[in-house]
Motif scaffolding. Structure first.
Motif, short mmCIF file in Angstrom:
data_model
loop_
_atom_site.label_atom_id
_atom_site.label_comp_id
_atom_site.label_asym_id
_atom_site.label_seq_id
_atom_site.Cartn_x
_atom_site.Cartn_y
_atom_site.Cartn_z
N ALA A 164 41.15 36.05 17.56
CA ALA A 164 42.33 36.29 17.58
C ALA A 164 42.95 37.75 17.19
O ALA A 164 43.75 38.00 17.60
N GLU A 165 42.16 38.07 16.10
CA GLU A 165 42.52 39.58 15.71
C GLU A 165 42.47 40.52 17.00
O GLU A 165 43.12 41.44 17.25
N LYS A 166 41.36 40.45 17.58
CA LYS A 166 40.85 41.39 18.58
C LYS A 166 41.67 41.20 19.96
O LYS A 166 42.16 42.42 20.56
N LEU A 167 42.05 39.93 19.89
CA LEU A 167 43.08 39.60 21.18
C LEU A 167 44.67 40.48 21.04
O LEU A 167 44.96 40.74 21.79
N HIS A 168 45.15 40.05 19.92
CA HIS A 168 46.19 40.40 19.59
C HIS A 168 46.12 42.14 19.80
O HIS A 168 47.07 42.70 20.11
N LYS A 169 45.09 42.87 19.34
CA LYS A 169 45.24 44.21 19.17
C LYS A 169 45.09 44.72 20.72
O LYS A 169 45.89 45.51 21.09
N LEU A 170 44.68 44.20 21.50
CA LEU A 170 44.18 44.31 23.00
C LEU A 170 45.75 44.12 23.82
O LEU A 170 45.92 44.95 24.55
N ILE A 171 46.43 43.15 23.35
CA ILE A 171 47.57 42.94 23.95
C ILE A 171 48.76 43.89 23.40
O ILE A 171 49.60 44.23 24.22
N LYS A 172 48.90 44.14 22.03
CA LYS A 172 49.73 44.87 21.68
C LYS A 172 49.53 46.43 21.92
O LYS A 172 50.63 46.96 21.92
N HIS A 173 48.38 46.83 22.13
CA HIS A 173 48.03 48.17 22.33
C HIS A 173 47.36 48.27 23.56
O HIS A 173 46.22 48.40 23.83
N ASN A 174 48.18 48.11 24.83
CA ASN A 174 47.51 48.18 26.21
C ASN A 174 47.52 49.47 27.09
O ASN A 174 47.48 49.35 28.14
N GLY A 175 47.74 50.41 26.28
CA GLY A 175 47.67 51.86 26.81
C GLY A 175 46.60 52.13 27.81
O GLY A 175 46.84 52.65 28.92
N PHE A 176 45.34 51.58 27.51
CA PHE A 176 44.28 51.86 28.53
C PHE A 176 44.31 51.28 29.87
O PHE A 176 44.43 51.82 30.85
N SER A 177 44.79 49.90 29.70
CA SER A 177 44.88 49.29 30.99
C SER A 177 46.07 49.76 31.99
O SER A 177 46.15 49.62 33.12
N GLN A 178 47.06 50.42 31.39
CA GLN A 178 48.28 50.72 31.94
C GLN A 178 47.77 51.82 33.08
O GLN A 178 48.38 52.07 33.85
N ASN A 179 46.78 52.54 32.55
CA ASN A 179 46.43 53.58 33.66
C ASN A 179 46.32 53.10 35.09
O ASN A 179 46.27 53.89 36.09
N PHE A 180 45.89 51.88 35.08
CA PHE A 180 45.38 51.45 36.45
C PHE A 180 46.35 50.78 37.00
O PHE A 180 46.09 50.05 38.15
N LYS A 181 47.44 50.57 36.45
CA LYS A 181 48.72 49.93 37.21
C LYS A 181 49.05 50.37 38.60
O LYS A 181 49.26 49.46 39.40
N GLU A 182 48.87 51.47 38.84
CA GLU A 182 49.15 52.03 40.16
C GLU A 182 48.03 51.75 41.39
O GLU A 182 48.14 52.02 42.45
N GLY A 183 47.08 51.02 40.72
CA GLY A 183 45.98 50.88 41.89
C GLY A 183 45.11 51.93 41.98
O GLY A 183 45.34 53.04 41.88
N VAL A 184 43.95 51.80 42.63
CA VAL A 184 42.82 52.83 43.03
C VAL A 184 43.11 53.11 44.40
O VAL A 184 43.45 52.47 45.21
#
Lengths: 427, 471
Positions: free
Chosen positions: B428-448
């Motif tokens: 639960a803790e790790k999932l919470h962190k990942l969802i609340k601090h999602n800066g890394f995955s945002q990089n891929f928003k525009e697609g490759v």
């Protein structure tokens, strides 16, 4: 007959072929073998490869029992037909594994059939029992060039300033991509153009224009064979380096050779040389007090393929004042080449050939060095001897290597920085 | 010992009606099983996946003081370097390095030499010989070599007859290895002793530690194997009073064989993921073993504080795609629901009749839930992810690394413990962190710039290449 190998670090021909193929943008490998052959390559080739992501992405027929008994060609036909619809690519390369080669599937007939339908599909025979991952670079590179030339072999538009680079093998050398990037930018500074064949910026189109290059810059035995082939076929001249030239001397050597081919760029190249030298010495002098203060002069053993350890070993000995006790070579160096490797070191350095993790450990124990430059498989002996280790050869799974290099000013400075820091930390 | 008669276990397709290819609703596949009209499906496009060899290795490669000889060409089994890293062990392994000449003339001499020399050098207590496709196709004689070596060396030399093609389901490799272990390493008779077997095949170290901690806390004597076991743990497996299998799809064959030979019944329990489920798991075990009082004390001590802890990691209504083993699916869904997350799609590596109770539970929850079955196959998963609009991908999928450069964060639980009180909280803790601090995955928003998949494929139904097998 090859011996059994404990803690083996080198894959088979198929796995080596995947290491190379997955580094070319637009190339889609299709494995024709039992499941699992390609998955295993993932873990000897460091981190996954950019957009093509991970080995689980690679198309594979994953043949099952009935295809072993009755033949797997129809399964392959189906797989090729569907791969072009699922995976985007400009060239599809079927690579074969042991099982399909033993049962004698006619793979060529299947790829021919697909290419007659207008799909860019070729095949390269790569059964694991027939070779070493280190044989793959030449085989795959030559295979693709040959196949592409079948469609278009006209020699048009030679661009003298365009350069191909051969001999730095993707995913078989952990620093391949960083080294290539450094090479690209150095050649760019010399106002020449690089035809990017592997890694970032590579494309099948670039492979099609290999024949239009004015020069091939080739390193190690990996590159030499391809350069000879291209010279015979397209009369492209080449400059050859026995090893990837590291350190400032290496850069100068490379620039000198370029200047000897491109007379008109000589002045610019001479300027670059001066600047590089100046910059290198500037940063090296920042290191100097620490070098003497911490006695950063150690007895070192290197472990890795000849393409990496001979040049790095020489840099350490000649340019960095280290005492190279032994260079342990882990690839399948042909007897003929051994002589030339041995000549590059003086007699105080022992050259030892083995790919057996256990024997390598024993050898290192014998030397009892102060630092090891090797792979993750030398971690235990480093721990046992209580000495630091730096990873310079595969496997290096615990370490992420993105665009780090050994080549170029920043590459070698980063390396000696890391080398010094690890010694200081251990002292 | 009729069950051990064959040189290898019966493949899972035959033994358990296992399937490794399906995409559709939970209801439809459950009906196929119950109506006795199960269809074996295959993929007409597939991506590389694990073979039985890779699973067999995971059964044996953390046992102390063993040597593993992979009998095949040089690239076979090179993954053992990775397993040693992942499992935090230095298990001795070698490959016989079959080359072209051996593949024509036979490889038995080479095998003999390798095993002998490894025995002399490293003095392992057991040597496992893992066979590969080349050996199987050429029908090289392994049995007589290993039998000779048993007599000559005086230690067990155990042939594990994997081949990479007999079964469409890689997990068959678990059975093949277990079959060999029981056949060669266990005595034919055993007296009952006061302990239970805890059978764990592919769990990570932290998961085993948590299981160990909970069972010790309630005073149960346990014998954990084959994961991180000693040879002695295996040898005494026949003496146990009960078997407790952590993950049925992996270790059930062990329990089945032990039951058949030594008459050791299973403790049938739920999966200890989530607080309520862990309470229930402990209660069931307590009941079976007469440890009710101690279980009650442990639950009182840990359950309430864990519940409080979990509250800290509540999410804002998010959608989850879940790729996990069938044994775990309902427990994880319940935990996710407690955390305010909704599961919009699931994936299993395989499914079989021993796991239908999990499927029934899923059916009761949502018969229309879409279910993908297969190992790896990221092309189908990427297709489905695009359509379900999941906010996060959670799982231990073989192909999870192939999905990482997408727009949604990935919660990779391959190396995370999710079992027991501790596991539930850390999940639960790790999932919470990942969802609340999602800066890394945002990089891929525009697609490759260089797409991996054809756009035509991503528009198709994800079951496009899953076809009924033509016999």
């Amino acid at each position: 007959m090859g011996n059994y190998i404990e803690f083996n670090r080198n894959g088979c021909l198929l796995q080596g072929a995947l290491s190379v193929l997955k580094a070319i943008n637009g190339v889609v490998p299709i494995i024709h073998s039992t499941a699992g052959c390609g998955i295993q390559e993932k873990y000897i080739a460091n981190t996954s490869n950019g957009h093509a992501s991970d080995n689980c992405t690679i198309a594979s027929t994953n043949i099952i029992e009935k295809q072993i008994i009755f033949g797997g060609t129809s399964r392959l036909r189906e797989q090729i037909k569907n791969t072009v619809k699922v995976l985007q690519g400009d060239l599809y390369v079927v690579v074969s594994g042991c099982a399909t080669e033993i049962v004698g599937d006619d793979i060529g007939a299947m790829t021919k059939e697909a290419s007659e339908q207008g799909y860019p599909v070729i095949n390269i025979s790569t059964p694991g029992f027939k070779g070493h991952s280190f044989d793959a670079y030449q085989k795959v590179t030559k295979g693709i060039i040959e196949e592409l030339s079948k469609n278009n072999d006209s020699l048009a538009d030679i661009d003298n300033d365009l350069i191909n680079i051969f001999g730095i093998s993707p995913n078989i050398d952990p620093y391949w991509e960083g080294n290539l990037e450094e090479l690209y930018s150095l050649i760019g500074e010399a106002e020449l153009k690089v035809n990017r064949l592997f890694g970032y910026g590579s494309s099948v189109k670039n492979w099609e224009q290999i024949k239009n290059a004015g020069l091939n810059v080739v390193f190690t035995s990996w590159g030499l064979e391809i350069a000879e082939y291209l010279k015979g076929k397209y009369r492209t001249p080449y400059v050859f380096f026995e090893e990837v030239p590291l350190g400032i001397k290496g850069i100068e050597e490379l620039l000198d050779k370029l200047a000897s081919v491109y007379e008109s760029k000589k002045e610019n190249i001479e300027n670059i040389k001066l600047n590089k030298h100046d910059k290198y010495l500037y940063y090296l002098s920042k290191l100097a007090p620490h070098y003497y203060k911490y006695q950063i002069q150690k007895e070192v053993v290197l472990v890795g393929p000849s393409q990496i350890v001979t040049s790095l070993g020489r840099f350490l000995e000649d340019d960095f004042g280290q005492i190279v006790q032994s260079v342990i070579i882990t690839d399948n160096v042909p007897e003929l080449q051994k002589n030339s490797i041995e000549k590059r070191f003086d007699q105080s350095t022992e050259i030892y050939y083995s790919e057996d993790g256990k024997k390598i450990e024993e050898k290192i124990r014998e030397f009892s060095p102060e630092i090891i430059l090797g792979s993750q498989l030398e971690k235990n002996i480093a721990r046992e001897l209580d000495i630091p280790i730096l990873y310079i050869s595969l496997p290096t799974e615990e370490k992420i290597i993105l665009s780090k290099s050994l080549f170029g000013i920043s590459g070698i400075l980063t390396f000696i920085e890391e080398y010094s820091n690890i010694i200081i930390a251990a002292s | 010992m009729a069950i051990l008669k064959g040189k290898a276990s019966v493949i899972r397709e035959k033994r358990l009606s296992t399937i490794g290819a399906y995409y559709g609703t939970v209801e439809a596949i459950l009906r196929e099983y119950y109506d006795g009209k199960l269809k074996q499906r295959v993929r007409t496009f597939s991506q590389d996946t694990n073979s039985d060899i890779l699973y067999a290795l995971q059964v044996i490669n953390t046992i102390e003081n063993v040597g593993i000889v992979i009998h095949g060409p040089r690239g076979c089994g090179i993954i053992q370097n990775h397993y040693n890293t992942k499992n935090l062990v230095d298990t001795e392994w070698a490959v016989t390095n079959i080359d072209e000449e051996d593949s024509i003339l036979g490889s038995d001499r080479k095998l003999r030499k390798a095993v002998k020399s490894i025995f002399e050098k490293n003095q392992p207590k057991v040597i496992f010989v893992v066979t590969t496709a080349v050996v199987a196709i050429n029908n090289d004689d392994v049995a007589s070599v290993t039998q000779d070596l048993i007599d000559e060396l005086g230690i067990p030399v155990v042939p594990i007859y994997t081949d990479g093609f007999r079964s469409k389901v890689g997990a068959t490799g678990y059975d093949v290895a277990i079959h060999a272990i029981v056949k060669y390493l266990l005595p034919s008779q055993a007296e009952k002793q006061n302990f239970i077997n805890v059978i764990t095949i592919n769990e990570n170290k932290q998961s085993i530690e948590e299981i160990n901690r909970l069972l010790e806390a309630v005073g149960v004597e346990i014998n954990i194997f084959p994961r991180y076991a000693k040879y002695e743990n295996l040898k005494k497996a026949g003496n146990a009073e009960y078997n407790l299998v952590i993950k049925k799809g992996e270790g059930d064959y062990f329990a089945k064989v032990l039951n058949e030979i030594y008459d050791i019944p299973n403790i049938e329990v739920n999966t200890p993921i989530g607080i309520k489920a862990t309470n229930k798991w402990l209660t069931e075990i307590g009941k079976q073993l007469g440890k009710e009082q101690k279980v009650k004390e442990l639950i009182e001590k840990e359950s309430q504080t864990s519940k409080e802890e979990l509250k800290k990691y509540q999410l804002d209504k998010i959608k989850v795609f879940l790729s996990i083993d069938p044994e775990y699916v309902n427990a994880v869904i319940n935990l996710l629901e407690d955390l305010n997350a909704e599961v919009v799609g699931i994936k299993f590596p395989y499914l079989d009749i021993s796991l239908l109770n999990q499927l029934e539970k899923l059916y009761k929850k949502n018969p229309e839930l879409s279910l993908l079955i297969g190992e790896g196959q990221p092309y189908e998963q990427v297709n489905i992810l695009k359509k379900t609009g999941a906010d996060v991908y959670i799982g231990n999928d073989l192909a999870i690394d192939s999905i990482t450069a997408g727009t949604i964060p990935i919660f990779n639980i391959q190396q995370v413990n999710i079992l027991g009180y501790k596991g539930s909280i850390s999940f639960a803790e790790k999932l919470h962190k990942l969802i609340k601090h999602n800066g890394f995955s945002q990089n891929f928003k525009e697609g490759v710039k260089h797409p991996v998949y054809q756009s035509g494929w991503l528009k198709k139904n994800a079951n496009w290449y899953i076809k009924q097998e033509v016999k």
